[in-house]
Design a protein around this motif. Structure first.
Motif, PDB file in Angstrom:
ATOM      1  N   SER A  15      -1.183 -16.029 -11.310  1.00 40.34           N
ATOM      2  CA  SER A  15      -1.193 -14.621 -10.925  1.00 40.34           C
ATOM      3  C   SER A  15      -1.889 -13.758 -11.976  1.00 40.34           C
ATOM      4  CB  SER A  15       0.231 -14.118 -10.689  1.00 40.34           C
ATOM      5  OG  SER A  15       0.944 -14.086 -11.909  1.00 40.34           O
ATOM      6  N   PHE A  16      -1.916 -14.204 -13.219  1.00 40.34           N
ATOM      7  CA  PHE A  16      -2.610 -13.434 -14.256  1.00 40.34           C
ATOM      8  C   PHE A  16      -4.124 -13.572 -14.148  1.00 40.34           C
ATOM      9  CE2 PHE A  16       1.488 -13.885 -16.600  1.00 40.34           C
ATOM     10  CZ  PHE A  16       1.765 -12.527 -16.653  1.00 40.34           C
ATOM     11  N   PHE A  17      -4.621 -14.634 -13.533  1.00 40.83           N
ATOM     12  CA  PHE A  17      -6.055 -14.867 -13.437  1.00 40.83           C
ATOM     13  C   PHE A  17      -6.635 -14.449 -12.096  1.00 40.83           C
ATOM     14  CE2 PHE A  17      -4.651 -18.002 -16.621  1.00 40.83           C
ATOM     15  CZ  PHE A  17      -5.422 -17.548 -17.677  1.00 40.83           C
ATOM     16  N   ASN A  18      -5.906 -13.680 -11.305  1.00 41.54           N
ATOM     17  CA  ASN A  18      -6.390 -13.233 -10.006  1.00 41.54           C
ATOM     18  C   ASN A  18      -7.248 -11.985 -10.207  1.00 41.54           C
ATOM     19  OD1 ASN A  18      -6.824 -12.799  -7.348  1.00 41.54           O
ATOM     20  ND2 ASN A  18      -4.747 -12.210  -6.845  1.00 41.54           N
ATOM     21  N   GLU A  19      -8.560 -12.162 -10.294  1.00 43.71           N
ATOM     22  CA  GLU A  19      -9.484 -11.060 -10.557  1.00 43.71           C
ATOM     23  C   GLU A  19      -9.997 -10.419  -9.278  1.00 43.71           C
ATOM     24  OE1 GLU A  19     -10.487  -9.845 -13.545  1.00 43.71           O
ATOM     25  OE2 GLU A  19      -9.125 -11.197 -14.580  1.00 43.71           O
ATOM     26  N   LYS A  20      -9.969 -11.127  -8.174  1.00 46.94           N
ATOM     27  CA  LYS A  20     -10.542 -10.621  -6.937  1.00 46.94           C
ATOM     28  C   LYS A  20      -9.617  -9.572  -6.329  1.00 46.94           C
ATOM     29  CE  LYS A  20     -12.520 -12.102  -2.602  1.00 46.94           C
ATOM     30  NZ  LYS A  20     -12.809 -13.224  -1.727  1.00 46.94           N
ATOM     31  N   ARG A  21     -10.181  -8.431  -5.986  1.00 45.46           N
ATOM     32  CA  ARG A  21      -9.411  -7.345  -5.386  1.00 45.46           C
ATOM     33  C   ARG A  21      -9.945  -7.063  -3.985  1.00 45.46           C
ATOM     34  NH1 ARG A  21      -5.256  -7.687  -8.334  1.00 45.46           N
ATOM     35  NH2 ARG A  21      -5.511  -7.149 -10.496  1.00 45.46           N
TER      36      ARG A  21
END
Length: 62
Positions: A32-38
């Motif tokens: 969850s910390f590496f979820n860059e896509k928005r």
């Protein structure tokens, strides 16, 4: 009357379930910390859609 050992979980199995459960939670938290896509919720397209002549002919024939 003796207890049936088939119904009880062995200590090794309980330890494996704990390791798997904690490992799964840690994996989800790390990912969850590496979820860059928005998501783009602005309602506008990021770029206008261009249709070439060949694509236009294909859709007219379909």
């Amino acid at each position: 009357m003796a207890k049936n050992n088939k119904d009880n979980l062995s200590p090794e199995l309980i330890r494996l379930l704990k390791i798997f459960g904690i490992g799964s939670l840690v994996f989800v938290l790390i990912m969850s910390f590496f979820n860059e896509k928005r998501a783009n919720n602005s309602g506008k397209e990021p770029s206008p859609m261009h249709v070439a002549d060949a694509e236009r002919i294909f859709f007219k024939n379909v």
